[in-house]
Design a protein around this motif. Structure first.
Motif, PDB file in Angstrom:
ATOM      1  N   ILE A  69       0.851  -1.195   0.000  1.00 29.05           N
ATOM      2  CA  ILE A  69       0.000   0.000   0.000  1.00 29.05           C
ATOM      3  C   ILE A  69       0.887   1.246   0.000  1.00 29.05           C
ATOM      4  CG2 ILE A  69      -0.312  -0.151   2.534  1.00 29.05           C
ATOM      5  CD1 ILE A  69      -3.248   0.918   1.879  1.00 29.05           C
ATOM      6  N   TYR A  79      -0.894   6.716   2.235  1.00 23.46           N
ATOM      7  CA  TYR A  79      -2.053   6.398   3.075  1.00 23.46           C
ATOM      8  C   TYR A  79      -1.676   6.329   4.555  1.00 23.46           C
ATOM      9  CZ  TYR A  79      -4.398   5.579  -1.314  1.00 23.46           C
ATOM     10  OH  TYR A  79      -4.925   5.759  -2.561  1.00 23.46           O
ATOM     11  N   ASP A  96      -7.367   2.416   5.238  1.00 24.38           N
ATOM     12  CA  ASP A  96      -6.345   2.652   4.210  1.00 24.38           C
ATOM     13  C   ASP A  96      -6.617   1.805   2.963  1.00 24.38           C
ATOM     14  OD1 ASP A  96      -5.406   3.770   6.518  1.00 24.38           O
ATOM     15  OD2 ASP A  96      -3.323   3.189   6.206  1.00 24.38           O
ATOM     16  N   HIS A  97      -6.884   0.509   3.184  1.00 24.48           N
ATOM     17  CA  HIS A  97      -7.105  -0.365   2.023  1.00 24.48           C
ATOM     18  C   HIS A  97      -8.419  -0.035   1.319  1.00 24.48           C
ATOM     19  CE1 HIS A  97      -3.807  -2.724   3.729  1.00 24.48           C
ATOM     20  NE2 HIS A  97      -3.675  -3.211   2.514  1.00 24.48           N
ATOM     21  N   TRP A 155      -7.689   3.107  -0.682  1.00 24.51           N
ATOM     22  CA  TRP A 155      -6.795   2.784  -1.806  1.00 24.51           C
ATOM     23  C   TRP A 155      -7.604   2.136  -2.941  1.00 24.51           C
ATOM     24  CZ3 TRP A 155      -2.790  -1.768  -1.850  1.00 24.51           C
ATOM     25  CH2 TRP A 155      -1.931  -1.632  -2.958  1.00 24.51           C
ATOM     26  N   GLU A 188      -8.207   3.834  -6.690  1.00 23.12           N
ATOM     27  CA  GLU A 188      -7.766   3.152  -7.913  1.00 23.12           C
ATOM     28  C   GLU A 188      -8.939   3.000  -8.895  1.00 23.12           C
ATOM     29  OE1 GLU A 188      -4.252   1.876  -8.541  1.00 23.12           O
ATOM     30  OE2 GLU A 188      -4.273   3.579  -7.181  1.00 23.12           O
TER      31      GLU A 188
END
Ligand code: 13P
Ligand code: SF4
Length: 368
Positions: A13, A17, A328-329, A332, A336
């Protein structure tokens, strides 16, 4: 490079972030949700972190999330906040135009990993030699798409903890015996509740490749795959006995992924949905020790401050793989998508999808 090394390189990652404030992350997620509108659907399993659940369009247990994924025909992107087998199930149930994304590829499930298709095919051949064409395979949805497809091809079905009893009853209307994958505890607890004796159950060990019988082999009705949930196995009878002494007024409620002895010693047992609804409907002032995943137990405690809700295991931690999905994920993945390069898409091939859907359909078409 093996699979895990490949995943490790994929899931690096970006540093930005880590450096961003929580508020900024929350604002960015909210803005992307607004921007994508109905093009985006975020289902969140009850075991997800609070910071993720805050942005889920819907929350549910495995059965509810499977049903909702199937019903959704609007969303172009389904960002599945749960674990890998749930994202695979969503991909099988949605159209080819819809993309299912798992925000962290490392969000697997140790139980689902305990049954692979080669072990299953081998076990099936051996069991057919012992019992002939008398067995119907049932798999808990906590299993790979390949295992679901195996069940579909062999007349079987999927089950969840919410409908396991109805599905086991159905299985016995089809064949004399059943093979229950991959969770021996859900299989044993469900079959026992339906009046099947422990001596009529046997365990297939995929590592030693042998059938371990409790009673005479020819009287076996249920063959349990030797798999388990590493989270729910952390609840014990010793914890229950301790609590009975220190807090006799507390009701103990556990998930049927717990061992047979724990389920027998508890006051109540049932699916995630059952646990939530039972505590929701309980009288104010009542006390509940819960044997299931920690994110959910903590959330129930916050949601119902007029009741005492705590974990049956005082040193319990959350399911590590469920917990991999964090703010965060999630951010992300969403960024994207907006950038036009969605990552970590989960795809199940056509042949597996067709056979897996037979197993899912046999479950989804039946009232639980
Ligand atoms: P349910 O959502 O079917 O209760 O399953 C619990 C679980 O362990 C999900 O991984
Ligand atoms: Fe798998 Fe257990 Fe975690 Fe559920 S709680 S995802 S069954 S390891």
């Amino acid at each position: 490079m093996n699979f895990l090394e490949k995943v490790a390189t994929l899931d690096r990652i970006p540093e930005r972030y880590r450096d961003m404030s929580v508020n900024e992350k929350r604002e960015r997620i909210a803005a992307i949700k607004q921007q994508l509108g109905k093009r985006l659907f975020i289902p969140g399993h009850h075991y997800q972190r609070d910071e993720v659940i805050e942005f889920a369009d819907t929350t549910g247990d495995s059965l509810q999330l499977a049903q909702l994924s199937k019903a959704n025909r609007d969303a172009e992107y389904i960002v599945f906040c749960g674990v890998h087998f749930m994202a695979e199930t969503a991909d099988m149930l949605t159209t080819d135009k819809q993309r299912v994304i798992l925000p962290d590829l490392k969000a697997g499930c140790s139980m689902a990993d305990m049954a692979d298709i080669n072990q299953t095919e081998h076990a099936w051949t051996e069991l057919q030699k012992l019992f002939g064409d008398t067995i119907l395979p049932l798999t808990y949805v906590n299993s790979t798409a390949a295992i679901k497809a195996f069940c579909g091809r062999n007349g079987g079905a999927t089950v969840t903890s919410s409908n396991a009893k109805a599905m086991v009853r159905w299985a016995f209307s089809q064949k004399e015996r059943l093979l229950f994958l991959p969770d021996q505890h859900l299989g044993r607890n469900t079959a026992y509740d339906l009046g099947i004796k422990l001596e009529e159950m046997a365990v297939w060990d995929p590592i030693s490749r042998e059938l371990i019988c409790e009673g005479p082999m020819e009287e076996t009705k249920v063959i349990l795959w030797k798999g388990h949930c590493s989270v729910h196995e952390k609840f014990t009878v010793v914890q229950i006995e301790g609590l009975r002494k220190t807090s006799p007024q507390t009701t103990i409620i556990v998930h049927p992924e717990c061992t047979f002895d724990v389920v027998q010693a508890a006051d109540l047992n049932g699916s995630t949905h059952f646990i939530i609804e039972t505590i929701r409907q309980a009288e104010p002032g009542t006390s509940w020790a819960v044997g299931t995943e920690m994110n959910l137990v903590n959330r129930l405690a916050q949601q119902f401050p007029d009741k005492e809700v705590f974990s049956l295991n005082s040193t319990m931690c959350p399911c590590l793989t469920m917990n991999r999905i964090d703010l965060d994920h999630l951010l992300w993945s969403l960024e994207e998508i907006v950038e036009g390069r969605p990552h970590f898409q989960i795809t199940v091939d056509k042949q597996t999808t067709e056979a897996g859907n037979l197993a899912l359909k046999r479950m989804l078409d039946r009232p639980s």
